[in-house]
Design an enzyme around this catalytic site. Structure first.
Site, PDB file in Angstrom:
ATOM      1  N   ASP A 149     -50.664   3.113 -15.598  1.00 26.37           N
ATOM      2  CA  ASP A 149     -50.139   2.425 -16.592  1.00 26.37           C
ATOM      3  C   ASP A 149     -51.103   2.143 -17.540  1.00 26.37           C
ATOM      4  OD1 ASP A 149     -48.520   0.827 -17.861  1.00 26.37           O
ATOM      5  OD2 ASP A 149     -48.983  -1.167 -16.904  1.00 26.37           O
ATOM      6  N   ASP A 171     -45.321   4.711 -20.707  1.00 28.26           N
ATOM      7  CA  ASP A 171     -46.707   4.805 -20.622  1.00 28.26           C
ATOM      8  C   ASP A 171     -47.075   4.413 -19.089  1.00 28.26           C
ATOM      9  OD1 ASP A 171     -45.879   2.015 -20.795  1.00 28.26           O
ATOM     10  OD2 ASP A 171     -47.971   1.275 -21.004  1.00 28.26           O
ATOM     11  N   GLU A 172     -46.198   4.533 -18.191  1.00 27.76           N
ATOM     12  CA  GLU A 172     -46.346   4.303 -16.779  1.00 27.76           C
ATOM     13  C   GLU A 172     -45.698   5.501 -16.105  1.00 27.76           C
ATOM     14  OE1 GLU A 172     -45.030   0.558 -16.565  1.00 27.76           O
ATOM     15  OE2 GLU A 172     -45.181   0.283 -14.237  1.00 27.76           O
TER      16      GLU A 172
HETATM   17 MG   LIG Z   1     -48.760  -0.366 -20.165  1.00 26.29          MG
END
Ligand SMILES: [Mg+2]
Length: 408
Positions: free
Chosen positions: A8, A111-112
């Site tokens: 993450d 984003d993960e």
């Molecule tokens: Mg994040």
């Protein structure tokens, strides 16, 4: 035993902004909208924070908080409108790096992502070493910080990653899962939200250890199947909802959405309809750009009192056409809008699958005709921006879009 990584990015939107303006580093930064100078003072626009830097979080600011509240908490914070094209570009770079470590990975947001690293020891070494290598590669190739949780299940990898933040790597030794989870508040367990937390508190349960002590039978009696899953989660097992599926198998791993916060709350049906049309077009545009078809359309409505509803409908056939998304969003809107003033509307496409090589033959002709028109529109938008082309139905709305690829 599986080896799962959850990677993450740390304060992703803010970190990307810092790449372009290093002077932002260390400052309280809020992405979501710019302040306006009005009658001798700075005023926050409506809408919510899409992201907050760690310095801003120390003032109590977090994502999804109204910008006005963020400004009250930290008047000296830097407020930025955000650059979603940049976030997308960096998200693609990150995905490329994930893919170079294992073909079995799955993005859960911009984003993960989860990486199934089972059986890669010969290639990358022991899990902790591999994670350190991945952490370093992300930093070198993107300039962005991330955190990584390593464990035998997705659930524990997720929790470990949260504990590792910011800029850390945490690997949980097999057999130690329950011990790691025990002292944590129950909310740390993915899938336990505010409502469940409240009900658990009534039972005297605060920590994961309390939850485990209650026992599976009792939890199942109170909460049904999700109670049984909750109990298994206390041991670090993937149970319940999408935690049951293997990485890469989740049905709804990705989604594309756009939403708009109105400057003034509106109960004007036509204006809402026009906005839904625009949002549907924007979502469809992104689907085509990324070569996706969507199976499910979700409508999101937030009323003036912040009460928020989301309603989803599955389409008869996957699509990337503006009209299909819009009709479904409208049907949901007509069925579920209670007529009161709305603060925010959103359209989300999920259940994404790769665009098939051939259009389905059933209504192939209609589809191809539309595709030609839409691809022409997309090309113009690529050159002159989204506002350069609008299809019929979206003319009347005053759009102030906030693209949410979601950074939670
Ligand atoms: Mg994040």
């Amino acid at each position: 035993m599986s080896t799962i990584f959850l990677v993450d990015m740390d304060a992703f939107f803010v970190s990307v902004e810092e790449l372009y303006d290093p002077s932002l580093k260390g400052k309280p930064v809020v992405v979501g909208g710019e302040l306006e100078w009005r009658e001798g003072r700075w005023v926050a626009p409506r809408g919510v924070a899409a992201a907050a830097s760690y310095a801003a979080r120390r003032y109590g600011i977090h994502s999804a908080m109204p910008l006005a509240q963020a400004l009250r908490l930290c008047p000296q914070a830097v407020f930025l409108p955000g650059h979603h094209d940049r976030y997308r570009e960096h998200s693609e770079k990150i995905q490329e790096i994930f893919g170079s470590f294992t073909p079995r990975f799955e993005m859960v947001s911009v984003d993960e992502g989860y990486l199934d690293m089972t059986g890669t020891e010969r290639l990358w070494g022991q899990p902790l070493k591999a994670a350190a290598l991945l952490h370093e590669r992300v930093r070198c190739q993107t300039g962005l910080p991330c955190s990584i949780g390593v464990a035998g299940s997705r659930l524990v990898a997720k929790v470990a990653c949260e504990l590792a933040k910011p800029n850390g790597v945490l690997a949980v030794v097999p057999g130690q899962e329950a011990r790691l989870l025990a002292p944590l508040p129950v909310r740390r367990i993915p899938g336990i939200g505010k409502t469940t937390e409240k009900r658990l508190r009534q039972l005297g349960v605060k920590t994961v250890a309390d939850l485990a002590a209650i026992g599976g039978g009792m939890l199942e009696e109170v909460f049904g199947a999700s109670g049984a899953a909750m109990f298994r989660k206390t041991a670090g097992e993937d149970a319940g909802g999408w935690y049951d599926t293997a990485v890469g198998e989740a049905e709804d791993a990705k989604s594309i959405s756009h939403e708009t916060t109105f400057d003034i709350d509106t109960a004007d049906g036509q204006k809402l309809q026009a906005t839904l049309s625009e949002l549907s077009q924007m979502v469809a545009h992104r689907l085509r750009e990324q070569n996706f078809f969507a199976r499910t359309v979700t409508l999101k409505l937030r009323y003036s009192d912040f009460r928020t509803i989301t309603r989803a409908q599955t389409l008869p056939a996957p699509t990337d056409l503006d009209g299909d998304l819009f009709r479904t969003a409208m049907a949901l809107f007509t069925a579920h809008w209670n007529g009161s003033a709305v603060r925010l509307v959103g359209v989300r496409a999920s259940g994404l699958e790769r665009r098939p090589g051939q259009m389905d033959l059933l209504d192939g002709e209609r589809r191809q005709k539309w595709h030609k028109a839409l691809e022409a529109a997309d090309r113009v938008r690529g050159r002159f921006g989204f506002d350069a082309v609008q299809l019929a139905g979206g003319m009347a709305g005053s759009r102030k879009p906030k693209s949410t690829t979601g950074e939670e």
